[in-house]
Design a protein around this motif. Structure first.
Motif, PDB file in Angstrom:
ATOM      1  N   LYS A  99       0.813  -1.299   0.034  1.00  0.00           N
ATOM      2  CA  LYS A  99      -0.080  -0.086  -0.053  1.00  0.00           C
ATOM      3  C   LYS A  99       0.921   1.245  -0.145  1.00  0.00           C
ATOM      4  N   ARG A 112      -8.574  -5.379  -9.968  1.00  0.00           N
ATOM      5  CA  ARG A 112      -9.527  -5.743  -8.896  1.00  0.00           C
ATOM      6  C   ARG A 112      -8.704  -6.124  -7.615  1.00  0.00           C
ATOM      7  N   SER A 170      -8.601  -6.723  -3.109  1.00  0.00           N
ATOM      8  CA  SER A 170      -9.695  -6.983  -1.925  1.00  0.00           C
ATOM      9  C   SER A 170      -9.885  -5.873  -1.003  1.00  0.00           C
ATOM     10  N   THR A 171     -11.124  -5.451  -0.582  1.00  0.00           N
ATOM     11  CA  THR A 171     -11.179  -4.059   0.014  1.00  0.00           C
ATOM     12  C   THR A 171     -10.711  -4.255   1.543  1.00  0.00           C
ATOM     13  N   PRO A 185      -9.477  -0.537   1.956  1.00  0.00           N
ATOM     14  CA  PRO A 185     -10.809  -0.109   2.261  1.00  0.00           C
ATOM     15  C   PRO A 185     -11.240   0.980   1.331  1.00  0.00           C
ATOM     16  N   ASP A 186     -12.234   1.243   1.092  1.00  0.00           N
ATOM     17  CA  ASP A 186     -13.028   2.267   0.143  1.00  0.00           C
ATOM     18  C   ASP A 186     -12.490   3.482   0.647  1.00  0.00           C
ATOM     19  N   PHE A 187     -12.475   3.859   1.922  1.00  0.00           N
ATOM     20  CA  PHE A 187     -12.418   5.220   2.289  1.00  0.00           C
ATOM     21  C   PHE A 187     -10.725   5.506   2.195  1.00  0.00           C
ATOM     22  N   GLU A 188      -9.875   4.548   2.190  1.00  0.00           N
ATOM     23  CA  GLU A 188      -8.373   4.811   1.941  1.00  0.00           C
ATOM     24  C   GLU A 188      -8.320   4.945   0.463  1.00  0.00           C
ATOM     25  N   ARG A 189      -8.835   4.117  -0.297  1.00  0.00           N
ATOM     26  CA  ARG A 189      -8.930   4.596  -1.902  1.00  0.00           C
ATOM     27  C   ARG A 189      -9.135   5.880  -2.122  1.00  0.00           C
ATOM     28  N   ASP A 190     -10.335   6.529  -1.613  1.00  0.00           N
ATOM     29  CA  ASP A 190     -10.844   7.711  -1.833  1.00  0.00           C
ATOM     30  C   ASP A 190      -9.826   8.895  -1.293  1.00  0.00           C
TER      31      ASP A 190
END
Length: 347
Positions: free
Chosen positions: A48, A60, A62-63, A67-72
């Motif tokens: 990461k 693709r 794994s979340t 997690p989505d909030f880290e990607r955002d």
């Protein structure tokens, strides 16, 4: 033909080139830049990092790993990332010495040299390297390669137990799983002379030679392989660092490589091997009993000034990490290769 762009890694100030059709992690491997990584499949989060600038898209993953909030927020997984412009990335987990001492990842053809059963479920596999591959494939003790499952595009990852490709072979200690995609072949699917394709080296489970801290190795089962590689390196180089190896097994029959470990103890006067039995033990057993983490906790009062190396089943690693955190060991002094449970169970 895919376009090529530059990737700059901060805060180390290194640059590589990456094609659009390869991941950033694969591009780094190809150019001998050894970034921190684990599963290489978007499952573990070891690679990461943070996107500072550039056009980057991820495949693709794994979340659980991201997690989505880290990607955002801008975090990315380098093993899933493709770039479409010059890009700048901030490394979150990195070891600058390891990055700069990386070796190019290559693919070579080997053949089975020998196959020996060490216990009821662990085998010793030795692969012969052709003379021309002994200089092509180089690795640091403690690293691993991917072995392609014959007849498929799948691979399984295994750490070398020997310490140099210059020895003319690669040696692996592998646990056999019922129905395992590769490990089941060790019982009736491989024979001496059979070809096997390997790709590597990978991994950052290497001896930090700049450190003079006491070494604590913790392992179990086939996790002995990379630790044995490190111990062989220490004996070869005359390393005098104090070291102890806590090794967990269920029964006395599950203990492996005892003769070599005794020989290593003769070569390394400051080294001590501590076998631990968690299951049935003979009446004359005078050694340690219980889970290897329990034995570690009983015997060690202060690990804060030690370098700790872990290799074994995922539950053992998770338990050890929790224990070490409670004992005050800094994260930067704990080393392990993080494989996913699926990968481990599918060997």
């Amino acid at each position: 033909m895919a376009d090529t762009h530059k990737v700059r890694f901060e805060p180390v100030g290194m640059e590589i080139e990456a094609d659009e059709d390869e991941t950033v992690l694969d591009a780094a491997f190809r150019q001998g830049v050894m970034l921190i990584h684990g599963c290489k499949e978007g499952q573990c989060s070891a690679c990461k990092s943070f996107l500072l600038d550039g056009d980057l898209q991820m495949g693709r993953y794994s979340t659980f790993a991201l997690p989505d909030f880290e990607r955002d927020e801008g975090y990315v997984l380098l093993c899933r990332s493709h770039i479409y412009s010059d890009t700048e990335i901030e490394l979150v987990n990195y070891d600058e010495d390891m990055i700069r001492s990386g070796l190019p990842v290559v693919t070579v053809q080997t053949e089975v040299d020998s196959l020996v059963e060490l216990t009821h479920d662990i085998s010793l596999l030795r692969l012969r390297l052709p003379a021309e591959s002994q200089s092509t494939l180089r690795f640091h003790p403690g690293q691993y390669v991917d072995i392609t499952v014959p007849g498929t595009d799948e691979h399984r990852s295994f750490s070398m137990a020997n310490h140099s490709a210059a020895e003319g072979h690669l040696e692996f200690i592998i646990k056999r799983y019922p129905g395992g995609r590769f490990s089941s072949l060790l019982e009736d699917g491989l024979a001496v002379g059979d070809p096997l394709r390997v790709t590597g080296p990978y991994g950052t489970f290497t001896l930090r030679v700049a450190s003079d801290r006491r070494l604590v190795f913790i392992g179990g089962g086939a996790g002995m392989a990379p630790i044995l590689s490190l111990l062989r390196q220490m004996a070869e180089s005359g390393n005098e660092r104090e070291a102890v190896y806590y090794y967990g097994a269920r029964t006395e029959g599950d203990l492996i490589q005892l003769a070599e470990l005794a020989h290593l103890a003769e070569q390394l006067p400051s080294f001590r091997f501590v076998p631990c039995l968690s299951g049935r033990r003979p009446r004359d057993w005078a050694g340690e009993t219980g889970l290897v983490t329990d034995v570690l906790e009983r015997q060690e009062d202060d690990l804060a000034d030690c370098d700790v190396y872990l290799c074994g089943p995922p539950p053992m690693i998770d338990a050890a990490l929790s224990l070490l955190a409670g004992m005050g060991v800094p994260e930067e002094q704990i080393f392990f290769d993080k494989f996913t449970i699926t990968a481990a169970a599918g060997d």
